[in-house]
Design a protein around this motif. Sequence first.
Motif, short mmCIF file in Angstrom:
data_model
loop_
_atom_site.label_atom_id
_atom_site.label_comp_id
_atom_site.label_asym_id
_atom_site.label_seq_id
_atom_site.Cartn_x
_atom_site.Cartn_y
_atom_site.Cartn_z
N ARG A 143 3.09 9.86 -9.95
CA ARG A 143 2.43 9.95 -11.26
C ARG A 143 1.59 11.23 -11.35
N LYS A 144 0.84 11.53 -10.29
CA LYS A 144 0.01 12.74 -10.30
C LYS A 144 0.87 14.00 -10.34
N ALA A 145 1.98 13.99 -9.62
CA ALA A 145 2.87 15.16 -9.62
C ALA A 145 3.48 15.36 -11.00
N LEU A 165 0.82 -1.21 0.00
CA LEU A 165 0.00 0.00 0.00
C LEU A 165 0.86 1.26 0.00
N ILE A 166 1.94 1.24 0.76
CA ILE A 166 2.82 2.41 0.81
C ILE A 166 3.48 2.64 -0.55
N ILE A 167 3.96 1.58 -1.18
CA ILE A 167 4.58 1.71 -2.50
C ILE A 167 3.56 2.19 -3.53
N TYR A 168 2.36 1.64 -3.47
CA TYR A 168 1.30 2.06 -4.40
C TYR A 168 1.00 3.55 -4.22
N ALA A 169 0.88 4.00 -2.98
CA ALA A 169 0.58 5.41 -2.72
C ALA A 169 1.71 6.31 -3.22
N ALA A 170 2.95 5.90 -3.00
CA ALA A 170 4.09 6.71 -3.44
C ALA A 170 4.13 6.80 -4.96
N LEU A 171 3.93 5.70 -5.65
CA LEU A 171 3.94 5.72 -7.11
C LEU A 171 2.78 6.53 -7.67
#
Length: 77
Positions: free
Chosen positions: A35-37, A25-31
């Motif tokens: 992507r959004k940035a 979940l942490i890796i998914y949130a970071a990626l």
Amino acid sequence: MIENWWLNALWSVTPTIIIGALFGLIIYAALNADRKARLERGRVEAEERARFAAERTAKTQHPESKADDTATEPNRN
């Protein structure tokens, strides 16, 4: 006796599964945030490029505006 073995195996694997899920979940949130940035930065850069291109086009089409810009600059001598 075998029932205890399966229960012990379940209790032994549970923390690993929970930590793995949290890590995922942490890796998914970071990626996802990255992507959004990147999308937002690309959008802002495209707007800036369009604005600079419009300014450059306006200056080449109206060269007298450049002369007006230099007239308002202070004397640097």
